[in-house]
Design a protein around this motif. Structure first.
Motif, PDB file in Angstrom:
ATOM      1  N   ASP A 157      79.368 -21.521-168.165  1.00  0.00           N
ATOM      2  CA  ASP A 157      80.665 -20.884-168.407  1.00  0.00           C
ATOM      3  C   ASP A 157      81.762 -21.943-168.305  1.00  0.00           C
ATOM      4  OD1 ASP A 157      82.853 -19.253-168.626  1.00  0.00           O
ATOM      5  OD2 ASP A 157      82.591 -18.286-166.677  1.00  0.00           O
ATOM      6  N   ASP A 159      84.800 -22.279-169.684  1.00  0.00           N
ATOM      7  CA  ASP A 159      86.209 -21.883-169.557  1.00  0.00           C
ATOM      8  C   ASP A 159      86.468 -20.830-168.485  1.00  0.00           C
ATOM      9  OD1 ASP A 159      84.950 -19.826-170.869  1.00  0.00           O
ATOM     10  OD2 ASP A 159      86.418 -19.663-172.497  1.00  0.00           O
ATOM     11  N   ASP A 161      85.481 -17.678-168.066  1.00  0.00           N
ATOM     12  CA  ASP A 161      85.733 -16.285-168.419  1.00  0.00           C
ATOM     13  C   ASP A 161      84.556 -15.367-168.119  1.00  0.00           C
ATOM     14  OD1 ASP A 161      83.951 -17.074-170.375  1.00  0.00           O
ATOM     15  OD2 ASP A 161      85.099 -16.245-172.054  1.00  0.00           O
ATOM     16  N   ASP A 165      78.847 -20.548-172.603  1.00  0.00           N
ATOM     17  CA  ASP A 165      79.319 -21.202-173.817  1.00  0.00           C
ATOM     18  C   ASP A 165      78.248 -22.147-174.346  1.00  0.00           C
ATOM     19  OD1 ASP A 165      81.941 -19.969-173.545  1.00  0.00           O
ATOM     20  OD2 ASP A 165      82.223 -21.337-171.858  1.00  0.00           O
ATOM     21  N   PHE A 187      83.080 -21.318-177.482  1.00  0.00           N
ATOM     22  CA  PHE A 187      83.405 -20.411-176.386  1.00  0.00           C
ATOM     23  C   PHE A 187      83.037 -19.007-176.852  1.00  0.00           C
ATOM     24  CE2 PHE A 187      86.197 -24.080-176.071  1.00  0.00           C
ATOM     25  CZ  PHE A 187      85.941 -24.496-174.772  1.00  0.00           C
TER      26      PHE A 187
END
Length: 218
Positions: A157, A159, A161, A165, A187
């Motif tokens: 992950d 980023d 969120d 990804d 993403f």
């Protein structure tokens, strides 16, 4: 006993993926003198073939090399079953799948694509989402022979969120010179579409001085 999943691509032009479900390691050790019966750690419980022609409804053309690169996505959609991503690095863009153009003579070819594969607990295919030019929220652009999907990796992950990804190679991208290559950071959304993307190449993403001609970075 729970099962683990081992993933292996078949010969690159067979357009299929072989899933091997393995028995998970147990806390108790196995007596070496016991007969090889029952469910023990590492034993093959089941094998499932995801065939592009049968499972994906003819959406993949001959020679696209479906399954040449694959990676686990973990449980992307939150249904309790692990999911996969498989590349078709020689795929034509979405608008060329039907009719003229997908043969590499009369139109675009070998731009590449990804397929997010949502699985059932028995390893069979429940649903799928294509990522490529004209599909899955991917903007690109991609050019002919970029081979987007020459490699693919789950990068966690990135980023923050809560969704994993991907890093995707496009080894024959010509940014800055012939066949220098590129990597796309995707993403992801939980439905297998792309939320945002970042290209890393000789011309983008702050990668300086970047790869040289014929490096096929990615």
């Amino acid at each position: 006993m729970s099962a683990g999943v081992s993933v292996g691509g078949l010969a690159p032009r067979l357009s299929a993926i072989l899933l091997t479900l393995l028995a998970a390691p147990a806390a108790a050790q196995i007596d070496p003198g016991d007969p090889i019966e029952g469910t023990f750690p590492g034993r093959v419980l089941q094998q499932v073939v995801i065939d592009a022609g049968a499972e994906l409804g003819g959406l993949i053309a001959d020679g696209e090399q479906f399954g040449r690169a694959i990676a686990s996505l973990g449980d992307l959609d939150g249904d309790g079953v692990e999911d996969l991503v498989a590349a078709s690095r020689s795929a034509a863009p979405e608008e060329s799948i039907e009719g003229t153009g997908a043969d590499g003579v009369n139109g675009p070819f070998a731009q590449g694509a990804l397929w997010v594969l949502f699985l059932n607990a028995n390893g069979s295919l429940r649903a799928h989402q294509k990522i490529g030019m004209g599909a899955g929220g991917f903007v690109g652009p991609l050019d002919d022979t970029d081979e987007f999907g020459s490699s693919v990796a789950n990068i966690g992950d990135l980023d923050g969120d809560g969704v994993v990804d991907l890093a995707v190679g496009a080894r024959r991208t010509d940014d800055g010179g012939n066949n220098r290559g590129a990597v796309w950071i995707l993403f992801m959304n939980t439905d297998g579409t792309v939320k945002a993307e970042q290209k890393i190449s000789s011309l983008e993403g702050g990668f300086l001085p970047g790869p040289n001609n014929q490096d096929e970075f990615g």
